[in-house]
Design an enzyme around this catalytic site. Sequence first.
Site, PDB file in Angstrom:
ATOM      1  N   ASP A  25      -2.811 -11.713   6.283  1.00 39.49           N
ATOM      2  CA  ASP A  25      -1.652 -11.493   5.853  1.00 39.49           C
ATOM      3  C   ASP A  25      -0.814 -12.365   6.885  1.00 39.49           C
ATOM      4  OD1 ASP A  25      -2.035  -9.977   4.155  1.00 39.49           O
ATOM      5  OD2 ASP A  25      -1.938  -8.695   4.790  1.00 39.49           O
ATOM      6  N   LYS A  55      -6.842  -1.438   4.085  1.00 40.70           N
ATOM      7  CA  LYS A  55      -7.254  -2.116   4.677  1.00 40.70           C
ATOM      8  C   LYS A  55      -7.516  -1.862   6.335  1.00 40.70           C
ATOM      9  CE  LYS A  55      -3.938  -5.451   3.085  1.00 40.70           C
ATOM     10  NZ  LYS A  55      -2.632  -5.821   3.217  1.00 40.70           N
TER      11      LYS A  55
END
Length: 277
Positions: A101, A65
């Site tokens: 997220d 990420k």
Amino acid sequence: MQRAGIIGHPVAHSLSPVFQGAAFAACGLDVVYERWDTAGDQLAMRIQSLRASDCLGANVTVPWKEAVIPMLDEVGGQASVVGAVNTIVNRDGRLFGFNTDGAGLVAALRNEAGFDPAGRTFLLLGAGGSARGIAFALADARAARVGIWNRTPSRAVLLRDALGAAGYTCEALPEPLPGFDCVINTTSAGMRGGPDPGGTPVPLAAIGQPALVVDIVYAPEATPFLAAAAQAEMNVLGGLPMLIYQGTLAFEHWTGIRAPIDVMFDAARKALAGHAP
Ligand code: ATR
């Protein structure tokens, strides 16, 4: 046919292909969503391949990420302050990075628990990558107070400082304290297949009587921590809604159409039911 997929290492157990595939099918879109297990030396080539005209983009998961950021053309919204991207969108060969997220967790709180973060107080257990996205999203959603406790205290201090540098206020707590409206376990304690599947991040007694206890772990559906909280008659929210909502936001970035959330929940629940508890 168009393509999308999830980039990580490993990705064999990811649920995203299950519910994203179901979403594309339900919307009549001819898109195949694949598992793109990618080792470090293949990452740059994998990201480059997303620029092809038949590729919508990708999700990105552990451990890439952060690493993908310099490979993208633009990193928007919360992703740049969080320093992590979980969604890449290909627009005419240019790659845009987003992080859904934290927004996924906030949407799950609002829509599945009827709990708006604005004006509420939060205790985050853990200070890893997941806690980071959640802390920024809660601060952005105007939480009144965010306290961070971590087993290794220095990481809680680092996260507090990162939020502070972005203009948000939060606290690094030396001990988990009672008195917060909502407690969120962002650690892997209690996760099936993780380092401590039978464990809890802290004893339940340490957190008092919050209005809501959240665990971002979704397998098992009730971790030991969440089960203890439910047993003590607290309101609880498991990790599946956050997973699904981050996925709906990614789907909407790729397609521009409303994600079929019920279809996505159903597909994920069916896949999870295939595992032993
Ligand atoms: P992620 O991206 O999923 O957040 P991570 O960055 O590796 O993963 O962070 C894992 C988090 O879970 C950390 O906060 C870790 O605490 P440490 O920083 O002390 O390692 C926490 N964690 C993992 N297992 C734990 C356990 N059994 N009890 C308490 N915290 C735990």
